[in-house]
Design a protein around this motif. Structure first.
Motif, PDB file in Angstrom:
ATOM      1  N   LEU A 122      -0.769 -11.772  10.966  1.00 20.36           N
ATOM      2  CA  LEU A 122      -0.965 -10.330  11.643  1.00 20.36           C
ATOM      3  C   LEU A 122      -1.409  -9.569  10.705  1.00 20.36           C
ATOM      4  CD1 LEU A 122      -0.791  -9.212  14.221  1.00 20.36           C
ATOM      5  CD2 LEU A 122       1.466  -8.449  13.795  1.00 20.36           C
ATOM      6  N   GLU A 123      -0.694  -9.525   9.375  1.00 21.04           N
ATOM      7  CA  GLU A 123      -1.388  -8.373   8.417  1.00 21.04           C
ATOM      8  C   GLU A 123      -2.807  -8.896   7.879  1.00 21.04           C
ATOM      9  OE1 GLU A 123      -0.334  -7.026   3.806  1.00 21.04           O
ATOM     10  OE2 GLU A 123       1.270  -7.861   5.056  1.00 21.04           O
ATOM     11  N   GLY A 133       1.183 -13.699  23.586  1.00 15.62           N
ATOM     12  CA  GLY A 133      -0.110 -12.629  23.894  1.00 15.62           C
ATOM     13  C   GLY A 133      -0.603 -12.559  22.531  1.00 15.62           C
ATOM     14  N   VAL A 134       0.162 -12.038  21.401  1.00 16.56           N
ATOM     15  CA  VAL A 134      -0.537 -11.931  20.169  1.00 16.56           C
ATOM     16  C   VAL A 134      -1.325 -13.252  19.579  1.00 16.56           C
ATOM     17  CG1 VAL A 134       0.123 -11.346  17.958  1.00 16.56           C
ATOM     18  CG2 VAL A 134       1.190 -10.026  19.593  1.00 16.56           C
ATOM     19  N   ASP A 135      -0.793 -14.231  19.939  1.00 15.57           N
ATOM     20  CA  ASP A 135      -1.400 -15.355  19.475  1.00 15.57           C
ATOM     21  C   ASP A 135      -2.775 -15.413  20.109  1.00 15.57           C
ATOM     22  OD1 ASP A 135       0.469 -16.485  17.482  1.00 15.57           O
ATOM     23  OD2 ASP A 135       1.307 -17.770  19.096  1.00 15.57           O
ATOM     24  N   CYS A 139       0.669  -1.407  15.968  1.00 16.43           N
ATOM     25  CA  CYS A 139       1.628  -0.973  16.620  1.00 16.43           C
ATOM     26  C   CYS A 139       2.780  -2.008  16.600  1.00 16.43           C
ATOM     27  CB  CYS A 139       1.419  -0.690  18.036  1.00 16.43           C
ATOM     28  SG  CYS A 139       2.893   0.076  18.878  1.00 16.43           S
ATOM     29  N   LEU A 140       2.327  -3.289  17.085  1.00 19.46           N
ATOM     30  CA  LEU A 140       3.366  -4.344  17.015  1.00 19.46           C
ATOM     31  C   LEU A 140       3.833  -4.519  15.537  1.00 19.46           C
ATOM     32  CD1 LEU A 140       1.893  -6.601  19.803  1.00 19.46           C
ATOM     33  CD2 LEU A 140       4.050  -5.496  19.835  1.00 19.46           C
ATOM     34  N   TYR A 141       2.811  -4.616  14.561  1.00 20.62           N
ATOM     35  CA  TYR A 141       3.200  -5.077  13.160  1.00 20.62           C
ATOM     36  C   TYR A 141       4.218  -4.008  12.638  1.00 20.62           C
ATOM     37  CZ  TYR A 141       2.591  -5.815   8.184  1.00 20.62           C
ATOM     38  OH  TYR A 141       2.923  -6.080   6.972  1.00 20.62           O
ATOM     39  N   GLY A 142       4.017  -2.713  12.951  1.00 17.92           N
ATOM     40  CA  GLY A 142       4.979  -1.562  12.266  1.00 17.92           C
ATOM     41  C   GLY A 142       6.411  -1.855  13.291  1.00 17.92           C
ATOM     42  N   HIS A 194      10.370 -10.882  11.566  1.00 17.45           N
ATOM     43  CA  HIS A 194       9.046 -11.305  11.887  1.00 17.45           C
ATOM     44  C   HIS A 194       8.791 -12.336  12.510  1.00 17.45           C
ATOM     45  CE1 HIS A 194       8.375  -8.935   7.991  1.00 17.45           C
ATOM     46  NE2 HIS A 194       8.349  -8.059   8.887  1.00 17.45           N
ATOM     47  N   ARG A 195       7.606 -12.592  13.306  1.00 20.35           N
ATOM     48  CA  ARG A 195       7.655 -13.757  14.353  1.00 20.35           C
ATOM     49  C   ARG A 195       6.196 -14.243  14.421  1.00 20.35           C
ATOM     50  NH1 ARG A 195      11.976 -14.683  17.705  1.00 20.35           N
ATOM     51  NH2 ARG A 195      10.951 -16.565  18.151  1.00 20.35           N
ATOM     52  N   PHE A 196       5.089 -13.753  13.501  1.00 19.13           N
ATOM     53  CA  PHE A 196       3.856 -14.238  13.846  1.00 19.13           C
ATOM     54  C   PHE A 196       3.351 -15.081  12.458  1.00 19.13           C
ATOM     55  CE2 PHE A 196       4.275 -10.020  15.608  1.00 19.13           C
ATOM     56  CZ  PHE A 196       4.009 -10.313  16.930  1.00 19.13           C
TER      57      PHE A 196
END
Length: 602
Positions: A316-317, A532-534, A574-577, A585-587
């Motif tokens: 994600l980062e 959804g992030v994936d 936003c989600l990363y924060g 952490h889950r991504f």
């Protein structure tokens, strides 16, 4: 409630037991009735197995008598020798009889003969159908020489751990039936393949249950509830909601209606009583099955497993950094009105990963454009306060200043200072002006007291519209619910339920808004949000831009990608924060590919 649902369902099935007799069906409906017959036969067999052949409910006994009468006919049993492709129907019937203690050597011989006939048991089947065959033959006591179910399980859709956002109803049925057969309806623990087990399975099933429940698809909700029971889970918040839905939709007669479109067109004609039975029998059977599984003492019981562990947040980062770099270049090339949101999104991305200098070039170009070419602050007023404030935050973090922007913010703060109340969605802007030093804490607190997130709870707006309003109110911070926890849970469910369609129709802006809203409501680590992030991450180019417009015009492509990238990177930032500061952490999942045509949201 569970026992009440089961009793009502079985009572209705018993009252309509003659409908399950293929001999009484019209010619065009015989196959449909045979399928219904074997399904009710399985329910009876499973209940008989739990009670060692007896029944604690007269309605089960009536169904047993009906099943026995049909199975005893040579005109039914001998069809297995004439219609080998339908082996499962007849083997399932005999499996039910055997569970009820009704051994029949002739019926067993006919099924065994069909199995050894080098076709009925060996034609191509998808994994869950192969598991169905293996499980049915096991219950029927038929030797077959095929690999065990544990050898087939790794190839199933269930064990692929699919995205919950992409599964069709047919896919979900494949998942549920895999659980039924692999666990022998809750009586054994399967040998799970490496990398997949109960934690992943339970999380997947509960997420699917939420999505199906929001669609009021009682048939799939009941099947998913049965699956959770088969995995040994007796209680969870999602299971309680599923039970409540079944109890709520069950009719006084005990019938539970199936979803719309359950009948093929050729079967829809007929009297009202037939349609009532045909559209409700399956869902009513599954509701009864859920009640049976909940009280079958032989069903395995185990604690609900903890969610699966994740390997980190690096993917994600990296996506956020890459998007920030792309937006920086886009801002330098765009007209001022387009450059502001691009630079603001780049600044938001840079802030989320703690490196404001990532957006420095975009912001520097913005300052030069604004102070050299724009004498009036009116150009800033064409932008949203959140975008302008993000630019101001980025400039401050980079040690830069913009005279025209400062004048605009000063004028805005002066106008707000003269007010006693502001719209709820303006709360985020007020906080930004306070944090930037343009409003005093006292002025900001006075205005913020006039806002309340509960004002955004109305469900007469599209979920994405509500999500945008929440983001404007929250300014990236998780919402505080007070006494409205259940109301906010309902809002989060609305966002989750709207996400599959947004992804399926390639509305990336809408998907981004919904994901940000889910994060702000405390669902950043929910399976629906993570999937959804994936999905969004799979829409990112190596350049950092988001989205595949599927258009040839260069300007249209550039505009669509800039807008998509702005929205996606703000949501992901936003989600990363939220992950970085509040939850694990889950991504870290491998990307999935999706080919779809773009359809941006205005």
């Amino acid at each position: 409630m569970r026992r009440t649902v089961e009793r009502g369902a079985v009572s209705w099935l018993a009252a309509h037991r003659t409908r399950f007799d293929p001999d009484t069906a019209d010619t065009g409906r015989v196959l449909f009735v045979r399928k219904a017959f074997v399904e009710v036969a399985l329910l009876v067999g499973l209940r008989a197995r739990a009670e060692s052949g007896s029944f604690d409910d007269d309605a089960y006994r009536l169904l047993f008598d009906q099943v026995t009468a049909v199975a005893a006919r040579a005109s039914y049993r001998e069809l297995v020798a004439r219609d080998e492709g339908a082996l499962l129907l007849y083997a399932g019937t005999y499996a039910s009889q055997r569970l009820c203690g009704q051994r029949d050597s002739e019926f067993e011989r006919l099924i065994g003969q069909a199995v050894s006939g080098r076709y009925a048991a060996c034609f191509e089947r998808v994994p869950f159908r192969q598991l169905d065959l293996l499980h049915t033959l096991e219950l029927a006591g038929i030797d077959h020489g095929m690999p065990a179910g544990d050898a087939v399980l790794p190839f199933s859709l269930l064990c692929a751990d699919p995205s919950v956002l992409k599964l069709s109803d047919g896919d979900i049925y494949a998942v549920t039936h895999t659980v039924f057969y692999a666990t022998d309806f809750g009586r054994r623990s399967p040998r799970w393949p490496a990398g997949f087990g109960p934690p992943q399975a339970v999380e997947l099933l509960e997420a699917l249950s939420l999505l199906c429940r929001r669609k009021e698809n009682a048939d799939l909700v009941a099947e998913l509830l049965c699956c959770l029971l088969c995995l040994g889970i007796q209680d969870s918040p999602e299971m309680e909601r599923a039970w409540a839905l079944l109890a709520d939709v069950q009719e006084p007669s005990g019938r539970v209606a199936g979803p719309d479109g359950i009948l093929p067109p050729e079967l829809e004609n007929g009297d009202a009583e037939y349609r009532d039975w045909a559209t409700g029998y399956h869902t009513t059977i599954v509701a009864a099955l859920a009640g049976h599984l909940a009280r079958d003492a032989a069903v395995i019981r185990q604690p609900r497993p903890s969610p699966p562990r994740s390997a980190g947040n690096g993917r994600l980062e990296a996506a956020i950094r890459c998007a920030a770099a792309w937006l920086t270049e886009a801002a330098l090339e765009a007209p001022f009105d387009d450059a502001v949101p691009a630079a603001g999104a780049a600044a938001r991305a840079a802030r989320s990963v703690g490196e404001p200098q990532l957006a420095a070039r975009a912001l520097t170009g913005l300052v030069q454009h604004a102070d050299n070419a724009l004498a009036q602050p009116v150009a800033w007023s064409r932008q949203g306060v959140d975008t302008v404030a993000e630019c101001a935050r980025g400039l401050s973090a980079c040690g830069l200043a913009c005279d025209s922007l400062d004048r605009f913010l000063a004028d805005t703060a002066a106008a707000l200072a003269g007010l006693t109340a502001v719209p709820t969605t303006a709360a985020g802007g007020v906080r930004r002006l306070r944090d930037l030093g343009w409003l005093t804490a006292q002025q900001a607190d006075s205005l913020l007291a006039s806002t309340a997130p509960a004002n955004l709870l109305a469900d007469n707006h599209a979920p994405a519209v509500t999500a945008v309003a929440l983001a404007q109110y929250a300014d990236g911070q998780p919402l505080r619910f007070g006494n409205d926890v259940s109301a906010w849970h309902s809002v989060a469910e609305r966002f989750a339920a709207a996400l599959p369609a947004a992804c399926r129709n390639y509305r990336l802006e809408e998907a981004a808004a919904l994901l940000q809203g889910l994060g702000l409501l405390g669902w950043a680590d929910h399976r629906v949000t993570r999937d959804g992030v994936d999905f969004l991450l799979c829409q990112q180019h190596p350049t950092g831009a988001f989205g595949y417009p599927a258009r040839d015009d260069h300007q249209e492509r550039a505009t669509a990608q800039r807008i998509w990238t702005q929205n996606c990177v703000v949501a992901l930032s936003c989600l990363y924060g939220l992950y970085d500061g509040h939850v694990p952490h889950r991504f870290a999942r491998p990307p999935r590919l999706l080919a779809a045509q773009a359809d941006s949201v205005t």
